[in-house]
Write a protein that holds these residues in place. Sequence first.
Motif, short mmCIF file in Angstrom:
data_model
loop_
_atom_site.label_atom_id
_atom_site.label_comp_id
_atom_site.label_asym_id
_atom_site.label_seq_id
_atom_site.Cartn_x
_atom_site.Cartn_y
_atom_site.Cartn_z
N PRO A 159 0.69 -1.20 0.06
CA PRO A 159 -0.06 -0.21 -0.06
C PRO A 159 0.98 1.38 -0.01
N GLY A 160 0.39 2.35 -0.50
CA GLY A 160 1.07 3.57 -0.99
C GLY A 160 1.80 4.21 0.31
N PRO A 161 1.12 4.10 1.54
CA PRO A 161 1.96 4.81 2.74
C PRO A 161 3.16 4.10 2.99
N TYR A 162 3.42 2.95 2.55
CA TYR A 162 4.36 2.32 3.11
C TYR A 162 5.80 2.95 2.69
N TRP A 163 5.72 3.79 1.50
CA TRP A 163 7.01 4.38 1.19
C TRP A 163 7.64 5.04 2.29
N PHE A 164 6.69 5.43 3.26
CA PHE A 164 7.92 5.91 4.45
C PHE A 164 8.68 5.21 5.32
N PHE A 165 8.73 3.71 5.04
CA PHE A 165 9.53 3.00 5.91
C PHE A 165 10.91 3.06 5.05
N GLY A 166 10.96 3.16 3.81
CA GLY A 166 12.15 3.21 3.09
C GLY A 166 12.72 4.58 3.15
N LEU A 167 11.97 5.64 3.42
CA LEU A 167 12.50 7.01 3.58
C LEU A 167 12.96 7.13 5.00
N MET A 168 12.47 6.38 5.80
CA MET A 168 12.73 6.62 7.29
C MET A 168 13.86 5.82 7.70
N MET A 169 14.31 4.67 7.03
CA MET A 169 15.53 4.01 6.73
C MET A 169 16.65 4.82 6.49
N GLN A 170 16.39 5.22 5.26
CA GLN A 170 17.54 6.15 4.67
C GLN A 170 18.11 7.29 5.55
N LEU A 171 16.97 7.93 6.18
CA LEU A 171 17.31 9.23 7.17
C LEU A 171 17.89 8.76 8.28
N TYR A 172 17.53 7.36 8.82
CA TYR A 172 18.46 6.92 9.84
C TYR A 172 19.85 6.97 9.75
N LEU A 173 20.18 6.32 8.26
CA LEU A 173 21.49 6.19 7.94
C LEU A 173 22.36 7.39 7.83
N VAL A 174 21.39 8.45 7.10
CA VAL A 174 22.01 9.72 7.02
C VAL A 174 22.42 10.47 8.32
N TYR A 175 21.46 10.03 9.29
CA TYR A 175 21.76 10.77 10.67
C TYR A 175 22.96 10.18 11.11
#
Length: 356
Positions: A159-175
């Motif tokens: 489902p569409g909202p699940y793009w958030f999980f990939g985004l959040m994982m990227q931001l964790y790594l950036v941090y």
Amino acid sequence: MNEEKILNRAECSALRGLAIAGIVLHNYCHWLGFAVKENEYQYFTANNAGLQHALAHPDGQLFIHLLSYFGHYGVPIFLFLSGFGLVMKYENGRKPVGCWRFARYNYLKLLRMMIVGFVAFLFVDAITPGRFPFHWDNVVAQLLMYINVLPHPDNIIWPGPYWFFGLMMQLYLVYRLLLYRRRTEYVVLLILGCWLLQVFCDPFGETLNRLRYNCIGGMLPFGAGIIIGRLGQLKPVTHHSRRFWAVLLVAAAALTLLMCFSYQSWFWVPVMVITTAVAIVKLLPASWLNALVWLGGLSAALFVSHPIARKVFIPLSRRGDPYDGLMLYVIAAIAIAWLTKLVIDRIPKPKLDPEQ
């Protein structure tokens, strides 16, 4: 977090409640054919024209138009709270955390939340009309949270909202790789760099769409949370009057609307949305704040499970009064989220430290 912080625990939970309410309502309303569509990943002037018309000629569907256009800004609020929370957890006297332990812990934390809703949705999707054509490689990409970087993410993430999980994982790594315990100037430079990568893109183009599905598009609210979290370490924290927050609320809400109508200012709308949300939380009476705190406690389960209710109830609004379907959808989404939370809570939590 305590009362000396810019945002205390209750206020953060209330912000989560506001954010999830906007997301859940938006993800239903923008599926209705008549609703004004949002500018989330790309910037369409036609959508702004639709909003202008809805505001100039208000009718009984205005509430749906506003939720459809603005509700997705709950995502930047979540990103802001994530950046804020990372500072509170990892930069407040805690021993340094290694990259691998940090990445593993946060991936498992996200997976623990996602997998329950995803599996339940697969069953519902399989037995209801309009079944999505899942491919094994996209399912793997979703579970490993790299699906955002694949071509045409809006056609393969379901489902569409699940793009958030990939985004959040990227931001964790950036941090952890670029910002962890480094000077705040690096956060500011990264925000500006990500903004510059987007600002020269075609407003309707696929390049902008791809960037905004990934960490470049989410860096502004996430970085703002890191900056505010670090400012909150400074003592004393100023406690503003209700008049201050009321004036800030009106100003930020007005700027949120006005900035939507220019491509250049549109990139900075999340800052105004976050400011508006914080002002609302600061002004709410205790009873309303407690209701949002309760909803915030359910936000993770509600986020992963509300697509189930949407798939079932969206036909009701398409065939009749949209508010009938919307009301039933909200009731069902909350009930399903409550059950989902019971299941998630039975899954062992990942451990960051061996001694946990």
